[in-house]
Write an enzyme that holds these catalytic residues in place. Structure first.
Site, PDB file in Angstrom:
ATOM      1  N   ASP A   9      81.323  13.728  88.748  1.00 33.65           N
ATOM      2  CA  ASP A   9      81.979  13.649  87.444  1.00 33.65           C
ATOM      3  C   ASP A   9      80.933  13.774  86.325  1.00 33.65           C
ATOM      4  OD1 ASP A   9      80.857  11.179  88.153  1.00 33.65           O
ATOM      5  OD2 ASP A   9      82.267  10.032  86.903  1.00 33.65           O
ATOM      6  N   ASP A  14      74.951  12.554  87.416  1.00 32.98           N
ATOM      7  CA  ASP A  14      75.532  13.575  88.304  1.00 32.98           C
ATOM      8  C   ASP A  14      74.776  14.891  88.137  1.00 32.98           C
ATOM      9  OD1 ASP A  14      77.693  11.754  87.031  1.00 32.98           O
ATOM     10  OD2 ASP A  14      78.696  12.456  88.843  1.00 32.98           O
ATOM     11  N   VAL A 122      80.299  10.930  94.173  1.00 32.26           N
ATOM     12  CA  VAL A 122      79.480  10.196  93.191  1.00 32.26           C
ATOM     13  C   VAL A 122      80.250   9.954  91.882  1.00 32.26           C
ATOM     14  CG1 VAL A 122      77.287  10.979  94.171  1.00 32.26           C
ATOM     15  CG2 VAL A 122      78.355  12.294  92.328  1.00 32.26           C
TER      16      VAL A 122
HETATM   17  O1  RIB Z   1      78.118   3.224  88.100  1.00 35.57           O
HETATM   18  C1  RIB Z   1      77.406   4.434  88.126  1.00 35.57           C
HETATM   19  C2  RIB Z   1      78.314   5.579  88.437  1.00 35.57           C
HETATM   20  O2  RIB Z   1      79.300   5.716  87.419  1.00 35.57           O
HETATM   21  C3  RIB Z   1      77.572   6.928  88.455  1.00 35.57           C
HETATM   22  O3  RIB Z   1      78.186   7.776  89.379  1.00 35.57           O
HETATM   23  C4  RIB Z   1      77.767   7.454  87.064  1.00 35.57           C
HETATM   24  O4  RIB Z   1      77.732   8.882  87.006  1.00 35.57           O
HETATM   25  C5  RIB Z   1      79.165   6.987  86.779  1.00 35.57           C
HETATM   26  O5  RIB Z   1      80.055   7.911  87.382  1.00 35.57           O
HETATM   27 CA    CA Z   2      78.912   9.999  88.709  1.00 31.62          CA
END
Ligand code: RIB
Ligand code: CA
Length: 305
Positions: A9, A14, A122
């Site tokens: 995302d 990311d 992720v």
């Molecule tokens: O808590 C960290 C996560 O939340 C990571 O993946 C960041 O990109 C957000 O998506």
């Molecule tokens: Ca993320």
């Protein structure tokens, strides 16, 4: 060579993970990227993913993931990642187009390649949960799951819940109880891998590339927003999953039973380790070798356009 579908995302961390995936492509095969809602709405994370794919010459299809969580109302993290989800860098016009629906792509690819595909998530786990529920063949066909999400060292959205799980707790519970081999990178380990002025200086001194400009512009924004909202430099949360795929020895693990609090009001979305449980459903990273991580980051940086 391990074949991965990367569900993300973008999102500043990311974006670093995608860059490392490109630079470390000798260690695994990136089959496709799916952009899900999370740090921002799906329209924005998809635009960011396409821009990054073009800038990195990623040369893999980019699919559209879910637009909202399974049950709860959607939350995003615009305070940290900005209005467009990847504030800082300015990208040229993007020639790339979305390759289609990421859920149908993941179902087809995983089921038609049994035991071959690892799903790396992720962002919120919604896409993975939808696939797990949509077809009973999906779970047994997966090689394994690698997630960034959860925390037993305090949250970053509430004081107990980490964002990716908080954004869709029901999806996370489905994933953790899927019976698939799971490797978890929660805040317990990702907060050990912090960006620093020293790292930024080393990047500034590195050879001029298009990605170097993107990295520095995005980190300039990310450092400011993290200092404002979490009072520290940003952690390299999502890149931990890519570093692990390239060199598993960077991390130390425990086996544990991870459950998600779906009932609480105040702790909704918190993950809890039932350490005495016999149902050890997760290999959870608890320690990172920081030097090895950053050596790998700079090895990847060397290879980027
Ligand atoms: O808590 C960290 C996560 O939340 C990571 O993946 C960041 O990109 C957000 O998506
Ligand atoms: Ca993320």
């Amino acid at each position: 060579m391990e074949r991965i579908i990367f569900d993300c995302d973008p999102g500043h961390d990311d974006a670093v993970a995608l860059a490392m995936a490109k630079g470390l492509s000798e260690y695994f095969k990136l089959e496709a990227v799916i952009a899900t809602y999370g740090n921002q709405i799906r329209e924005k994370t998809l635009t960011n993913t396409l821009n990054l794919a073009q800038a990195l010459n990623l040369d893999v299809p980019v699919y559209a993931g879910s637009v909202a969580p399974l049950i709860r109302e959607r939350v995003v993290a615009g305070n940290i990642h900005g209005e467009n989800g990847l504030a800082g860098p300015v990208f040229p016009e993007c020639r790339l187009k979305c390759a289609g629906n990421g859920i149908t792509y993941a179902l087809d690819t995983v089921i038609n390649n049994p035991g071959e595909i690892t799903f790396v998530s992720v962002g919120p786990f919604t896409d993975l949960a939808v696939c797990l529920k949509a077809d009973p063949r999906f779970a047994p066909s997966l090689k394994r799951i690698i997630v960034m999400g959860g925390s037993t060292c305090g949250g970053n959205v509430t004081s107990t819940a980490e964002f990716n799980v908080y954004a869709d707790p029901e999806a996370a519970q489905i994933v953790f109880n899927s019976g698939v081999e799971i490797v978890q990178f929660g805040l317990d380990v990702t907060l050990q891998v912090m960006l620093s002025e020293e790292i930024l200086e080393k990047v500034r001194a590195s050879k001029e590339t298009n990605y170097k400009s993107i990295f520095l512009a995005s980190m300039e924004y990310y450092v400011k927003s993290c200092k404002e909202f979490i009072h520290d430099y940003p952690a390299m949360h999502d890149p931990c999953t890519i570093a692990y795929l390239a060199d598993p020895t960077i991390f130390k693990f425990i086996e544990t039973d991870v459950e998600v609090d779906l009932k609480s009001t105040l702790h909704y979305g918190a993950t809890v380790d039932l350490r005495e449980s016999i149902n050890k459903n997760v290999k959870k990273a608890i320690k990172a070798d920081i030097k090895k991580f950053w050596d790998l980051f700079f090895k990847a940086l060397e290879k980027l356009p």
